[in-house]
Design a protein around this motif. Sequence first.
Motif, PDB file in Angstrom:
ATOM      1  N   ARG A   6       0.857  -1.188   0.000  1.00 46.82           N
ATOM      2  CA  ARG A   6       0.000   0.000   0.000  1.00 46.82           C
ATOM      3  C   ARG A   6       0.892   1.237   0.000  1.00 46.82           C
ATOM      4  N   SER A   7       0.625   2.132  -0.938  1.00 46.76           N
ATOM      5  CA  SER A   7       1.419   3.354  -1.050  1.00 46.76           C
ATOM      6  C   SER A   7       0.483   4.538  -1.171  1.00 46.76           C
ATOM      7  N   ALA A   8       0.951   5.689  -0.723  1.00 51.59           N
ATOM      8  CA  ALA A   8       0.152   6.916  -0.841  1.00 51.59           C
ATOM      9  C   ALA A   8       1.081   8.109  -0.987  1.00 51.59           C
ATOM     10  N   LEU A   9       0.645   9.060  -1.820  1.00 56.46           N
ATOM     11  CA  LEU A   9       1.327  10.348  -1.985  1.00 56.46           C
ATOM     12  C   LEU A   9       0.293  11.437  -1.787  1.00 56.46           C
ATOM     13  N   GLU A  10       0.598  12.415  -0.909  1.00 60.59           N
ATOM     14  CA  GLU A  10      -0.304  13.543  -0.653  1.00 60.59           C
ATOM     15  C   GLU A  10       0.452  14.852  -0.873  1.00 60.59           C
ATOM     16  N   LEU A  11      -0.165  15.751  -1.634  1.00 58.08           N
ATOM     17  CA  LEU A  11       0.366  17.097  -1.837  1.00 58.08           C
ATOM     18  C   LEU A  11      -0.766  18.081  -1.567  1.00 58.08           C
ATOM     19  N   ARG A  12      -0.464  19.143  -0.827  1.00 58.17           N
ATOM     20  CA  ARG A  12      -1.523  20.101  -0.514  1.00 58.17           C
ATOM     21  C   ARG A  12      -0.938  21.502  -0.357  1.00 58.17           C
ATOM     22  N   TYR A  13      -1.704  22.483  -0.885  1.00 53.92           N
ATOM     23  CA  TYR A  13      -1.377  23.889  -0.702  1.00 53.92           C
ATOM     24  C   TYR A  13      -2.607  24.597  -0.153  1.00 53.92           C
ATOM     25  N   ASP A  14      -2.427  25.385   0.927  1.00 54.14           N
ATOM     26  CA  ASP A  14      -3.504  26.170   1.528  1.00 54.14           C
ATOM     27  C   ASP A  14      -3.111  27.640   1.566  1.00 54.14           C
ATOM     28  N   PHE A  15      -4.121  28.499   1.347  1.00 53.95           N
ATOM     29  CA  PHE A  15      -3.923  29.939   1.448  1.00 53.95           C
ATOM     30  C   PHE A  15      -5.035  30.530   2.305  1.00 53.95           C
ATOM     31  N   LEU A  16      -4.662  31.331   3.302  1.00 47.63           N
ATOM     32  CA  LEU A  16      -5.614  32.022   4.160  1.00 47.63           C
ATOM     33  C   LEU A  16      -5.241  33.501   4.175  1.00 47.63           C
ATOM     34  N   ASP A  17      -6.185  34.344   3.704  1.00 49.24           N
ATOM     35  CA  ASP A  17      -5.850  35.760   3.611  1.00 49.24           C
ATOM     36  C   ASP A  17      -5.800  36.402   4.994  1.00 49.24           C
ATOM     37  N   GLY A  18      -5.296  37.642   5.019  1.00 47.25           N
ATOM     38  CA  GLY A  18      -5.069  38.307   6.300  1.00 47.25           C
ATOM     39  C   GLY A  18      -6.326  38.552   7.103  1.00 47.25           C
ATOM     40  N   SER A  19      -7.485  38.604   6.458  1.00 48.37           N
ATOM     41  CA  SER A  19      -8.742  38.817   7.186  1.00 48.37           C
ATOM     42  C   SER A  19      -9.312  37.537   7.763  1.00 48.37           C
ATOM     43  N   ASP A  20      -8.703  36.408   7.440  1.00 48.77           N
ATOM     44  CA  ASP A  20      -9.184  35.083   7.847  1.00 48.77           C
ATOM     45  C   ASP A  20     -10.577  34.776   7.300  1.00 48.77           C
ATOM     46  N   LYS A  21     -10.978  35.473   6.217  1.00 49.46           N
ATOM     47  CA  LYS A  21     -12.308  35.260   5.663  1.00 49.46           C
ATOM     48  C   LYS A  21     -12.291  34.504   4.338  1.00 49.46           C
ATOM     49  N   HIS A  22     -11.111  34.308   3.788  1.00 47.94           N
ATOM     50  CA  HIS A  22     -11.025  33.635   2.494  1.00 47.94           C
ATOM     51  C   HIS A  22      -9.936  32.567   2.564  1.00 47.94           C
ATOM     52  N   HIS A  23     -10.357  31.347   2.411  1.00 54.50           N
ATOM     53  CA  HIS A  23      -9.447  30.206   2.460  1.00 54.50           C
ATOM     54  C   HIS A  23      -9.539  29.448   1.144  1.00 54.50           C
TER      55      HIS A  23
END
Length: 828
Positions: A227-244
Amino acid sequence: MHADAEDATVVEEVVVTGYRDAQANALRQQRAADNIMNVVSTDALGQFPDISVAESVARIAGVAVTRHRGEADAAVIRGGDPSWTKVTLDGMNIPDAGGGRSVALGQLTSEVLAAVEITKAPTPDMDADAVGGTINIVTRGALTAGQGVSGNLTPGYSELGGNRNYNANLRYARVFGDISRHGLLASISHNVLDREMNNKESSHRLLNGEWMPDRLQTKAYDIKRERSALELRYDFLDGSDKHHLFTSYTFTRYLADEDRHTVIIRNRNQDKFVAGSNALQGVWPGVRIEQNWTDRLDESRRHLLTFGGKSEFEGFTAEYRGSYSQAENIRKPGRASWTYRRDYNNRRLQYDYSDPDFPILTFADNGEVPGVGINIEPDSLSFRYGSNYLQERTQDETAYQLQAKFEAPLSLADLPFLLRFGGKYTSRDRQDDENRYIITAGAPRLSEVLSDKRINNFDRFPFGYRFDKNIARSHVDGLKTEESIEASWSNDFSIKEQIAAAYVMGVVDAGPWRVVGGVRAEHTRTDSQGWRSDDNWATEPTATEFGREYTNFFPSLHVKYAATDNLILRASYSSALARPSFSDMRPTVSVNREAETISARNMELKPATSQALDLMAEYYFNPVGVLSLGVFVKRIEDVHFSFSRIVEAGEDFNGFITPEAGWRLTSTVNGDRAATVKGLEATWDQALTFLPAPFDGLGVFSNYSYIETESYVPETGESAPLGLQPKHTFNFAVYYEKGPLSTRLAYNHQTRGISDYGDGTAGNFLWWDERGILDWTARYQLRSNLTLVAEAGNLTDSRARRYRGDRARVEELEDFGRTYSLGLRFRF
């Protein structure tokens, strides 16, 4: 309710505060949920020696698992079929391939988990195809995974076969930015389980009112699972914390390499026994002996690319997601099944089935237990041309999903009111293509392909020698073959399924009360292609097509009452459906004019639909824990059953018109009576911190489920439980977590469940017997960033058993052995 991946806080240290903090966060999410669900953190599940997601979810209340070759494979929640369990990854459908709808959770490494959410009463914003429930696998968010490099390296050992195993994982996470934040996460994991397995099978034949044994078969397996798995993730949270915003890619691979070495000893004439024989002891007047080798190499791959986000505008919230996914199951070309046989028409064999697990067979003429390759020369067995084959197969699914959810704060009679609405579109293309070639010449003698490693299943059946895989495969290119039209065409199909859904719901808060209600609508369209053979697959078949569409509505109502700061009371009404399997939707027909039989898929098969009522009380302990008790009842209409009946003249089966009455049809139909599911679930999960030191490190993780099901087999009207649903499931783990030490002893138990209904009569139901598994883990934190891990699985050497009708007629017994591992977890 689905938690965003960013809501799951993951803490890797195994000291007591790490586990308890993570599980406390999971329980806070469970407590805040609008509906009935269980949430368990990866730190709680990570305390068990589970190599797959299927093994992990088996620890949760109300969840049972099916097993294949001893390993958990698929999940059953409050129902009888794994296809009734919806499986998602961060709220989006996990792709799968094949003829069914269940997701093979046993193929997914448990390293992909950050938390698991089990929803048992869906809200309108969730997919409706969850008659049993929904398992949502929550992965790690890049902003909350913890910065740095972490992982584990854990070598292991399989007792049966003496093979080496290992589990490895490496994860990198980084958060950067001051006002606006960016997160990157990359993870790779791989585990290998390499072992042998013992198997013994028997069959019985009903003669003159007695079930007479007519075959003993032993199978020695060499099994390797990767069993193998590869995970890639990018997150962005703006300075107002209202847009993710986020985007993620998950790739999983599962490789099953399996060799099966089979010896079959059977009554030469199944209808004849020496006078005085009975169900337990007797004599076969003649014997057939076969030795078989089956070589399988299957690979399953999944890709899931997801993008989405969540934005707030003056209280109005929008959540949006899209995904592309692809799954593929591949049976590698040239996989072989070879059988060598010899008939002893006048050689008598005595049988003794006093012990149904371990019968004794003795040649009457010399008193020896038969041993192919030991007492019988291998070259006395001849290759069976025309019944052996080479095989290759590809099963594929490609899917697109688009989803939008909106929430607006309003007021209703001066009470806070949230309006939620949205929709989802899913398009799936599923295909199955098999090619099989019958061996007609060129096979080597049996003695040329055997190794010097003996077969001796359970140390009771010394039946010859295993095949030498490398030598046997070296002969494949020299085999002469011809295509099997039936095997190459009868299972082939192509299906496109499109589901358009919309929902509206409202949430009202009135003091300690919270009420959530609404309705979901789903429109389904399927277009399928298959094949029809009018001559029992003697010639190339005719292509067939079929299309259909239908619309369903799913109302639900959920009420939550906070009786005290710690006591939550819940009541729910919910509805769901289970669409027919892809295999049952293909327009395939097989006609045998000589036997006057028809095997046909049912294009008019309706989806099964359910309505459920739930009541639950939850008491949350401080600092960590919950005690809960729930009861539920569910009614399921139009359950799918295999069925056989006599047809009338002039019936149309995708272009084949029956010329006269009296032909027999085998198909799948909707049950004419509703099935019911009633049950009780109880959970006690508590850190016993109130005990005096040093016992304040003790804790309990336990749950019990009682689920009673009733359905009616259409062919006979016989009352029967829903298949594969055990009546009782039980988990009990006691753990100790204090300072650098963490250790846990865990027991999982499931009672029996139906494997198939046979001819529809209770005496011919095939049951998987009850089974309990005891596991142990220990972790010791050597340094702040380094932990020693020890694990042991199946300590009681539990075996799996199937029996027909009653325990005296054991059809299959499997032995898997214990596993052990010792390794390190690290963080830098």
